[in-house]
Design an enzyme around this catalytic site. Structure first.
Site, PDB file in Angstrom:
ATOM      1  N   SER A   1      44.404  36.242  37.082  1.00 31.86           N
ATOM      2  CA  SER A   1      44.157  37.770  38.214  1.00 31.86           C
ATOM      3  C   SER A   1      44.942  38.908  37.913  1.00 31.86           C
ATOM      4  O   SER A   1      46.056  38.760  37.746  1.00 31.86           O
ATOM      5  CB  SER A   1      43.115  37.825  39.532  1.00 31.86           C
ATOM      6  OG  SER A   1      42.883  38.683  40.105  1.00 31.86           O
TER       7      SER A   1
ATOM      8  N   LYS B   1      40.527  38.027  34.310  1.00 34.31           N
ATOM      9  CA  LYS B   1      39.655  38.571  35.842  1.00 34.31           C
ATOM     10  C   LYS B   1      40.657  39.822  36.072  1.00 34.31           C
ATOM     11  O   LYS B   1      41.866  39.408  35.920  1.00 34.31           O
ATOM     12  CB  LYS B   1      40.040  38.153  36.613  1.00 34.31           C
ATOM     13  CG  LYS B   1      39.288  38.881  38.490  1.00 34.31           C
ATOM     14  CD  LYS B   1      39.215  37.860  39.282  1.00 34.31           C
ATOM     15  CE  LYS B   1      40.354  38.418  40.529  1.00 34.31           C
ATOM     16  NZ  LYS B   1      40.503  37.449  41.710  1.00 34.31           N
TER      17      LYS B   1
ATOM     18  N   LYS C   1      41.480  43.710  37.815  1.00 32.25           N
ATOM     19  CA  LYS C   1      40.968  44.833  39.500  1.00 32.25           C
ATOM     20  C   LYS C   1      40.224  45.936  38.760  1.00 32.25           C
ATOM     21  O   LYS C   1      41.075  46.585  37.883  1.00 32.25           O
ATOM     22  CB  LYS C   1      41.775  45.096  40.407  1.00 32.25           C
ATOM     23  CG  LYS C   1      42.739  43.355  40.723  1.00 32.25           C
ATOM     24  CD  LYS C   1      42.087  42.487  41.596  1.00 32.25           C
ATOM     25  CE  LYS C   1      42.349  41.837  42.305  1.00 32.25           C
ATOM     26  NZ  LYS C   1      41.736  41.201  43.543  1.00 32.25           N
TER      27      LYS C   1
ATOM     28  N   ASP D   1      36.942  42.463  39.842  1.00 30.18           N
ATOM     29  CA  ASP D   1      37.119  42.065  41.100  1.00 30.18           C
ATOM     30  C   ASP D   1      37.199  43.599  41.217  1.00 30.18           C
ATOM     31  O   ASP D   1      38.581  44.423  41.701  1.00 30.18           O
ATOM     32  CB  ASP D   1      38.247  41.281  41.560  1.00 30.18           C
ATOM     33  CG  ASP D   1      37.760  40.972  43.600  1.00 30.18           C
ATOM     34  OD1 ASP D   1      37.510  41.711  43.739  1.00 30.18           O
ATOM     35  OD2 ASP D   1      39.369  40.134  43.706  1.00 30.18           O
TER      36      ASP D   1
ATOM     37  N   GLU E   1      33.432  41.370  41.667  1.00 34.17           N
ATOM     38  CA  GLU E   1      33.668  39.920  42.523  1.00 34.17           C
ATOM     39  C   GLU E   1      33.447  41.065  43.740  1.00 34.17           C
ATOM     40  O   GLU E   1      34.248  42.170  43.622  1.00 34.17           O
ATOM     41  CB  GLU E   1      35.436  39.509  42.327  1.00 34.17           C
ATOM     42  CG  GLU E   1      35.646  38.146  43.063  1.00 34.17           C
ATOM     43  CD  GLU E   1      36.548  37.562  43.240  1.00 34.17           C
ATOM     44  OE1 GLU E   1      36.836  37.604  42.120  1.00 34.17           O
ATOM     45  OE2 GLU E   1      37.613  37.302  44.392  1.00 34.17           O
TER      46      GLU E   1
ATOM     47  N   ASP F   1      33.829  36.989  48.073  1.00 36.67           N
ATOM     48  CA  ASP F   1      35.614  36.868  47.887  1.00 36.67           C
ATOM     49  C   ASP F   1      35.240  36.950  49.419  1.00 36.67           C
ATOM     50  O   ASP F   1      34.696  36.085  50.007  1.00 36.67           O
ATOM     51  CB  ASP F   1      36.155  36.724  47.591  1.00 36.67           C
ATOM     52  CG  ASP F   1      37.357  36.806  47.760  1.00 36.67           C
ATOM     53  OD1 ASP F   1      38.504  36.084  48.868  1.00 36.67           O
ATOM     54  OD2 ASP F   1      39.009  37.520  46.789  1.00 36.67           O
TER      55      ASP F   1
ATOM     56  N   LYS G   1      38.643  30.378  48.913  1.00 37.92           N
ATOM     57  CA  LYS G   1      39.841  30.839  48.975  1.00 37.92           C
ATOM     58  C   LYS G   1      40.374  29.490  50.373  1.00 37.92           C
ATOM     59  O   LYS G   1      39.280  30.145  51.055  1.00 37.92           O
ATOM     60  CB  LYS G   1      40.586  31.487  49.610  1.00 37.92           C
ATOM     61  CG  LYS G   1      40.865  32.893  47.790  1.00 37.92           C
ATOM     62  CD  LYS G   1      40.883  34.120  48.193  1.00 37.92           C
ATOM     63  CE  LYS G   1      41.197  35.252  47.632  1.00 37.92           C
ATOM     64  NZ  LYS G   1      40.869  36.153  47.671  1.00 37.92           N
TER      65      LYS G   1
ATOM     66  N   GLY H   1      42.853  32.893  44.560  1.00 37.20           N
ATOM     67  CA  GLY H   1      44.371  33.009  45.060  1.00 37.20           C
ATOM     68  C   GLY H   1      45.081  33.943  45.693  1.00 37.20           C
ATOM     69  O   GLY H   1      43.902  34.886  45.614  1.00 37.20           O
TER      70      GLY H   1
HETATM   71  O1  OSB Z   1      40.554  39.373  45.716  1.00 42.03           O
HETATM   72  O2  OSB Z   1      41.251  37.242  44.172  1.00 42.03           O
HETATM   73  C1  OSB Z   1      41.597  38.516  45.308  1.00 42.03           C
HETATM   74  C2  OSB Z   1      45.324  38.146  45.595  1.00 42.03           C
HETATM   75  C3  OSB Z   1      45.734  39.564  46.803  1.00 42.03           C
HETATM   76  C4  OSB Z   1      44.738  39.206  47.466  1.00 42.03           C
HETATM   77  C5  OSB Z   1      43.164  39.135  47.051  1.00 42.03           C
HETATM   78  C6  OSB Z   1      42.794  39.046  46.100  1.00 42.03           C
HETATM   79  C7  OSB Z   1      44.538  38.387  44.928  1.00 42.03           C
HETATM   80  C8  OSB Z   1      44.055  38.002  43.728  1.00 42.03           C
HETATM   81  C9  OSB Z   1      45.517  37.150  42.909  1.00 42.03           C
HETATM   82  O3  OSB Z   1      43.366  38.076  42.810  1.00 42.03           O
HETATM   83  C10 OSB Z   1      45.080  36.020  42.987  1.00 42.03           C
HETATM   84  C11 OSB Z   1      46.527  35.103  42.239  1.00 42.03           C
HETATM   85  O4  OSB Z   1      46.921  35.309  41.203  1.00 42.03           O
HETATM   86  O5  OSB Z   1      46.905  34.661  42.902  1.00 42.03           O
HETATM   87 MG    MG Z   2      38.371  39.019  45.353  1.00 37.19          MG
END
Ligand code: OSB
Ligand code: MG
Length: 371
Positions: free
Chosen positions: A135, A161, A163, A188, A213, A238, A262, A290
């Site tokens: 991510s 992925k 953001k 996402d 996402e 999510d 998660k 994550g």
């Molecule tokens: O939405 O998946 C998410 C990190 C912090 C809060 C929300 C998210 C995320 C990530 C990072 O996308 C995932 C990671 O690399 O731990």
């Molecule tokens: Mg997410």
């Protein structure tokens, strides 16, 4: 399993690189670690709440207060037959799933050690190796983002992925796709859009994304079903999924075609497994999300990802992407094929670096059984 003591610690660690989502930028983490002792056996868990209540309602200081005033006193001294039973004991507390998960997951580590099984086997996992994606947060420039994608692809990661948010979406996706027409790519939004943005979100369909996402509100399932009917791209939920019941609702409403699990968001490994099972029954593939975890939370994510319906690459990646020094031995490593191989030691499978944790600790509190 007699819960003899529970120790809470807050550690603080800077991230190797800032992580930015539609709700803000994180540069350092404040992580609560849970150490439980049952019958002399030690287990570890991590609370994945963020530094502020932006991903969801939970955050570090609030989770600490809830653990200290309610959850730890509720569990310490209890005799339970399995880690999953701790969830029953904590049921009267509403929400606070990340705080609850940190305790339950530590107990899963204990139970696995007592049974001399790796945690993934105790959970019923069948994979010896799991597929990894990354991510990548919002960057200061598109060039910087393209550079990061190049690095991660070279490292072998199987899915990228990125953001997105209004103002950092279609143009960014177009730049990525023109450079890499066929990589597995997803995005996402962390709830950055509304139904007024349907036309904008339909533009995402041009980029052959694996999924988009959580485009809409973090507390919504129904409006996502309306949006999904207007999109070719699969929606992945999510934030909206807290329970197996939510997953069943999302499946019935056709609100998504993929779900991100998660462990913290759903309250612990036993509910995570139930979400997995419900998704499997409805033909919805899942992957493990994550929360910028330290090695302890990461180890729990790896174990969970070994279950059969985790058929898509997760956001579970190498320690060195986050930390100069992780708090486990060895750090989590990813193969050149973009996989993590399961470890076979009992429990979470990684050794906890207690000396390092002690140095990083800014507060600590122990709850001990009376007798
Ligand atoms: O939405 O998946 C998410 C990190 C912090 C809060 C929300 C998210 C995320 C990530 C990072 O996308 C995932 C990671 O690399 O731990
Ligand atoms: Mg997410």
């Amino acid at each position: 399993m007699k819960i003899e003591s529970i120790t809470l610690r807050e550690i603080q660690m800077p991230l190797v690189h800032f992580f930015e989502t539609s709700f803000g930028r994180t540069t350092h983490r404040r992580i609560i670690l849970v150490e439980v002792v049952c019958d002399g056996v030690v287990g570890w868990g991590e609370c994945v709440a963020g530094e502020g209540p932006f991903f969801n309602e939970e955050w570090t200081d609030e989770a600490w207060a809830t653990l200290k005033s309610y959850l730890c006193p509720m569990l310490v001294g209890c005799n339970i037959n399995s880690a999953g039973q701790s969830a029953e004991r904590m049921k009267m507390i509403r929400g606070h799933r990340m705080a609850k998960a940190s305790l339950e997951n530590a107990l899963w580590d204990v139970e696995a050690k007592q049974k001399k099984l790796p945690l993934f086997k105790l959970l019923g996992g069948t994979r010896q190796e799991i597929a990894c994606g990354v991510s990548i947060g919002i960057q200061d420039s598109v060039e910087q983002l393209l550079g990061k994608i190049e690095t991660e692809l070279a490292a072998g990661y199987q899915r990228i992925k990125v953001k997105v948010k209004p103002g950092w979406d279609v143009d960014v996706l177009r730049r990525i796709r023109s450079q890499w027409p066929s990589i597995l790519l997803s995005c996402d939004a962390n709830s950055a859009y509304t139904l007024n943005d349907v036309e904008r979100l339909r533009e995402f369909d041009a980029f052959n994304l694996l999924m988009v996402e959580q485009p809409l509100w973090s507390d919504d399932i129904y409006q996502h079903s309306r949006l999904q009917s207007h999109l070719q791209t699969a929606i992945c939920l999510d934030e909206s999924i807290h329970t197996a019941r939510d997953a069943a609702t999302a499946a019935d409403l056709k609100a998504c075609r993929i779900i991100n699990i998660k462990v913290g968001r759903v309250g612990g490994l036993s509910e995570a497994r139930r979400v997995h099972d419900v998704c499997q029954q409805h033909g919805i593939p899942v992957w493990c999300g994550g929360m910028l975890e330290s090695g302890i939370g990461r180890a729990h994510n790896i174990a969970l990802s070994s279950l059969a319906n985790f058929t898509l690459p997760g956001d579970v990646s190498a320690s060195k992407r986050y930390w100069a020094h992780d708090i486990i031995f060895p750090g989590v490593e990813v193969s050149p094929q973009g996989t993590i191989v399961m470890r076979t030691e009992p429990g979470i499978g990684y050794q906890v670096d207690e000396e390092r944790i002690e140095k990083l600790t800014v507060r600590k509190e122990t709850f001990a059984a009376q007798n």
